[in-house]
Design a protein around this motif. Structure first.
Motif, PDB file in Angstrom:
ATOM      1  N   GLY B 463      10.373   5.481   2.661  1.00  0.00           N
ATOM      2  CA  GLY B 463       9.386   4.444   2.364  1.00  0.00           C
ATOM      3  C   GLY B 463       9.793   3.614   1.159  1.00  0.00           C
ATOM      4  O   GLY B 463       9.679   2.380   1.167  1.00  0.00           O
ATOM      5  N   ALA B 464      10.284   4.298   0.113  1.00  0.00           N
ATOM      6  CA  ALA B 464      10.690   3.585  -1.102  1.00  0.00           C
ATOM      7  C   ALA B 464      11.843   2.627  -0.812  1.00  0.00           C
ATOM      8  O   ALA B 464      11.845   1.478  -1.264  1.00  0.00           O
ATOM      9  N   ILE B 465      12.828   3.123  -0.022  1.00  0.00           N
ATOM     10  CA  ILE B 465      13.982   2.267   0.298  1.00  0.00           C
ATOM     11  C   ILE B 465      13.528   1.053   1.112  1.00  0.00           C
ATOM     12  O   ILE B 465      13.894  -0.087   0.810  1.00  0.00           O
ATOM     13  N   ALA B 466      12.670   1.303   2.128  1.00  0.00           N
ATOM     14  CA  ALA B 466      12.204   0.199   2.968  1.00  0.00           C
ATOM     15  C   ALA B 466      11.437  -0.833   2.132  1.00  0.00           C
ATOM     16  O   ALA B 466      11.634  -2.043   2.284  1.00  0.00           O
ATOM     17  N   GLY B 467      10.583  -0.358   1.225  1.00  0.00           N
ATOM     18  CA  GLY B 467       9.803  -1.264   0.386  1.00  0.00           C
ATOM     19  C   GLY B 467      10.684  -2.071  -0.552  1.00  0.00           C
ATOM     20  O   GLY B 467      10.483  -3.278  -0.735  1.00  0.00           O
ATOM     21  N   PRO B 505       2.657  -7.805  -2.475  1.00  0.00           N
ATOM     22  CA  PRO B 505       1.901  -7.077  -1.448  1.00  0.00           C
ATOM     23  C   PRO B 505       2.802  -6.562  -0.329  1.00  0.00           C
ATOM     24  O   PRO B 505       2.615  -5.450   0.154  1.00  0.00           O
ATOM     25  N   LEU B 506       3.817  -7.361   0.058  1.00  0.00           N
ATOM     26  CA  LEU B 506       4.744  -6.938   1.111  1.00  0.00           C
ATOM     27  C   LEU B 506       5.424  -5.625   0.720  1.00  0.00           C
ATOM     28  O   LEU B 506       5.477  -4.678   1.515  1.00  0.00           O
ATOM     29  N   ALA B 507       5.926  -5.550  -0.526  1.00  0.00           N
ATOM     30  CA  ALA B 507       6.623  -4.344  -0.968  1.00  0.00           C
ATOM     31  C   ALA B 507       5.687  -3.138  -0.939  1.00  0.00           C
ATOM     32  O   ALA B 507       6.043  -2.059  -0.461  1.00  0.00           O
ATOM     33  N   PHE B 508       4.452  -3.317  -1.444  1.00  0.00           N
ATOM     34  CA  PHE B 508       3.492  -2.210  -1.449  1.00  0.00           C
ATOM     35  C   PHE B 508       3.191  -1.757  -0.020  1.00  0.00           C
ATOM     36  O   PHE B 508       3.213  -0.563   0.285  1.00  0.00           O
ATOM     37  N   LEU B 509       2.912  -2.728   0.883  1.00  0.00           N
ATOM     38  CA  LEU B 509       2.517  -2.376   2.250  1.00  0.00           C
ATOM     39  C   LEU B 509       3.643  -1.657   2.981  1.00  0.00           C
ATOM     40  O   LEU B 509       3.416  -0.627   3.620  1.00  0.00           O
ATOM     41  N   VAL B 510       4.884  -2.191   2.862  1.00  0.00           N
ATOM     42  CA  VAL B 510       6.000  -1.552   3.556  1.00  0.00           C
ATOM     43  C   VAL B 510       6.228  -0.155   2.997  1.00  0.00           C
ATOM     44  O   VAL B 510       6.447   0.810   3.731  1.00  0.00           O
ATOM     45  N   MET B 511       6.152  -0.017   1.676  1.00  0.00           N
ATOM     46  CA  MET B 511       6.395   1.285   1.055  1.00  0.00           C
ATOM     47  C   MET B 511       5.371   2.306   1.541  1.00  0.00           C
ATOM     48  O   MET B 511       5.706   3.439   1.869  1.00  0.00           O
TER      49      MET B 511
END
Lengths: 128, 541
Positions: B463-467, B505-511
């Motif tokens: 999740g962290a990498i994807a975010g 917000p994108l980074a938070f949601l993806v993570m």
């Protein structure tokens, strides 16, 4: 090395105190480190309390500062209001926002330390 | 040229090197070099963090932006200060308790992932370079503006002084240097401001916005730099010299996008709402993701003192930011010709002489302000260089904790070479714009990683990498497009130049989303890690 020589008067007194402290702390810490359900719940409680505190205070900042751009758009009269000959937006942003931020920060430090003291008190005296 | 200028700048450089050399006597081991052995007191540490943080963008850029665009730009200083509140609320104490040395270290401690660590290293290097480059550029431009010397020598001089100082003194030394430079910067703006306000009083308190627009306070000669149109009617050519008399209105010039009229006083309304909120998000949340800010927190002895240090920083930074606003407003009265040349970043440097005259007082105060500007370049680039060098030392050279001091010096040299060479070749990039973009990238990459890593048990390495890839990547793309791409117009330009409102917000949601999908990858020791991050040190054995 020093622990093997308890006969040395000065060393023995210091080590006895330290060892006693360490034993008590060891017990409390091992409860937590072994992830017993009680220990886990205690940590979760602390994390939740600290997070709730941080989120509540961010909400204060969001309400106090974050709504200002909207307010200036929704009520243009506010932006032209003058205090001591200075337009209100300049006074709010240029001067008053900084003491406001420091005040919120000071409240957080006080309450966060209190949360930690409460947590430490529960760990040190689980029977109470 | 101002006769006090040379001695003033030399004194700053000599004091910086001398305090660095004094600190060298205490720097014995590699650990001393990296985190000052974690024994710096909160007062020193807070002054050092503030000194490191107040860069050229704060010292020169904020006043210039306010002179140019007015009240909307006050969100920059407010956001730069509020970033420390977000850091205090969500990051300061747990991060210190994590025991990590650098941001990649934190990834390893929390999520045990080598891949994530490498990705975080790449982001630290990118943000570090992105932030270091405009510091060196700003130094070069300031040298060119106030001494008439060459841009390249100014950039090179600051680059060499900073590299030598970091390589030979390490962080312990620069803790003293940074603390000294905070007080120097505050003095350099506060003392001239006292005289400027007295002058303004004795001039009969002229208004910052006369009804007809900004006026020249005295007879002024303006040299036009690019072909332009004045007031929409009169064409002027590059190199043309225009004479203005005292009291004459400053004409609107087509090449500079500034607020010339009385609407400068008022918020710009709904047109700029997206940009304003984007700026608020980037600065409020970006501070915690700047590598040179975080590395300082490892020098606190424990989590509680990290918190108190942050609070003092918030107060010190807030105190400083009261001043640039006043420079911007008074610049409106005494240096309106900057609105025509577009060199508004120079307002802090030019204001003392413009308002107080070319006598000894004006020149002395002008030299003091220039010395403060030099301190701003030196301190921020020292801090950045230390953190980038620290990451190169541990993650790129893979020296580990047992690495030698010589390797740290090599890492410093490596970290300094790329931005210095870039700064020599790229001189026309907008300084404050690049600094704002660095905040946006930090807010879209490390902020979600830190906040979720500290407060949310279910975060996984995947999740962290994807975010990081989604949010950080999107903001990086926006940065590269803004800096290297063609000029953009309309809403595309707004979104690309202020990307934080959608990339954060994108980074938070993806993570969060990817972490929930890969729930089996939650580290087995997450309970122990959480205990370590949040429990007070007094409970440790």
């Amino acid at each position: 090395m020093a622990a093997d020589q308890p006969t040395t008067h000065r060393t023995r007194v210091v080590l006895a105190d330290a060892a006693a402290r360490r034993d008590a702390a060891d017990r409390a810490a091992s409860d937590l480190a072994e992830q017993t359900p009680i220990g886990e719940a205690l940590v979760k409680g602390l994390v939740r309390a600290q997070l709730a505190l941080a989120l509540r205070l961010s909400l204060v900042v969001a309400a106090g500062l974050g709504t200002l751009p909207l307010l200036f758009v929704a009520a243009p009269g506010v932006a032209t209001f003058r205090v001591f000959g200075v337009h209100l937006p300049w006074l709010l942003l240029g001067l008053l926002s900084f003491p406001f931020l420091v005040g919120v920060g000071a409240a957080y430090v006080r309450w966060a330390e209190r949360n930690e003291q409460d947590f430490a008190a529960v760990i040190r005296r689980p029977e109470q | 040229m101002n006769p006090y200028l040379g001695p003033g700048l030399i004194v700053v450089v000599l004091l910086t090197v001398a305090i660095g050399a004094y600190g060298l006597r205490f720097a014995r081991t590699t650990s001393d070099f990296l985190v000052a052995s974690r024994s710096v007191s909160p007062a020193w540490n807070a002054a050092a963090i503030s000194g490191e943080y107040l860069s050229a963008a704060s010292f020169l850029g904020v006043a210039g932006l306010i002179l140019c665009y007015g009240v909307d730009m006050l969100w920059y200083p407010v956001g730069f200060a509020a970033g420390y509140l977000a850091l205090l609320l969500f990051v300061a104490a747990p991060l210190r308790r994590s025991g990590a040395f650098t941001l990649p270290d934190f990834c390893q401690v929390r999520l045990r992932s080598r891949a994530l660590r490498r990705l975080a290293t790449a982001f630290v290097l990118f943000i570090g370079c992105l932030y270091l480059l405009p510091q060196l550029q700003g130094a070069g431009l300031t040298f060119a503006t106030i001494t008439g010397g060459s841009y390249a020598w100014g950039a090179l001089l600051v680059g060499v002084v900073v590299t030598a100082n970091v390589a030979f003194g390490g962080m312990r030394a620069i803790t003293f240097v940074q603390a000294f430079q905070y007080w120097l910067k505050l003095t350099a703006l506060a003392v001239p401001m006292i005289f400027l306000i007295l002058q303004w009083q004795s001039d009969g308190r002229p208004a910052a916005t006369p009804p007809q627009g900004a006026v020249f306070p005295a007879a002024t000669t303006v040299v036009i730099e690019r072909d332009a149109v004045l007031d929409g009617v009169r064409s002027v050519r590059a190199g043309e010299t225009l004479e203005f008399t005292a009291g004459e209105r400053v004409p609107r010039i087509s090449t500079v996008d500034a607020g010339f009229g009385p609407d400068w006083l008022l918020p710009s309304g709904d047109r700029e709402l997206f940009a304003t909120y984007s700026l608020i998000l980037a600065t409020f949340l970006g501070t915690m993701g700047l590598p040179h800010v975080l590395v300082r927190f490892y020098t606190n002895p424990d989590g509680a003192s990290a918190r108190r240090t942050t609070l003092v920083v918030l107060a010190l930074v807030g105190l400083f930011y009261l001043l640039p606003t006043l420079y911007g407003v008074l610049g409106r009265i005494y240096t309106p010709q900057l609105l025509m040349t577009g060199r508004t970043d120079a307002v802090v440097l030019l204001l003392p002489e413009a308002a107080l005259g070319g006598g000894h007082l004006g020149r002395l105060l002008g030299a003091l302000v220039a010395a403060g500007a030099l301190a701003a370049f030196l301190s921020t680039s020292s801090g950045l260089l230390t953190s980038v060098a620290g990451v190169i030392f541990t993650d790129v050279l893979r020296s580990g904790r047992s690495g030698s001091i010589r390797e740290f010096r090599l890492a410093t040299l490596l970290a300094a070479v790329v931005p210095t060479v870039l700064a020599l070749y790229v001189s026309d990039m907008d300084v404050s714009k690049v600094v704002g973009l660095a905040f946006a990238v930090a807010a879209s990459s490390f902020c979600p990683l830190l906040v979720l890593g500290i407060w949310w048990r279910k975060l996984t390495d995947a999740g962290a990498i994807a975010g990081l890839v989604a949010g950080g990547g999107a903001s990086m793309a926006a940065v590269l497009l803004t800096v290297l791409g063609p000029p953009l117009h309309g809403w595309v330009a707004t979104v690309v130049e202020q990307p934080a409102a959608f990339t954060v917000p994108l980074a938070f949601l993806v993570m969060i989303g990817v972490s929930l999908m890969t729930g089996r990858r939650v580290p087995a020791d997450v309970g122990a890690t959480m205990l370590r991050l949040h429990a007070p040190e007094s409970l440790r054995t």
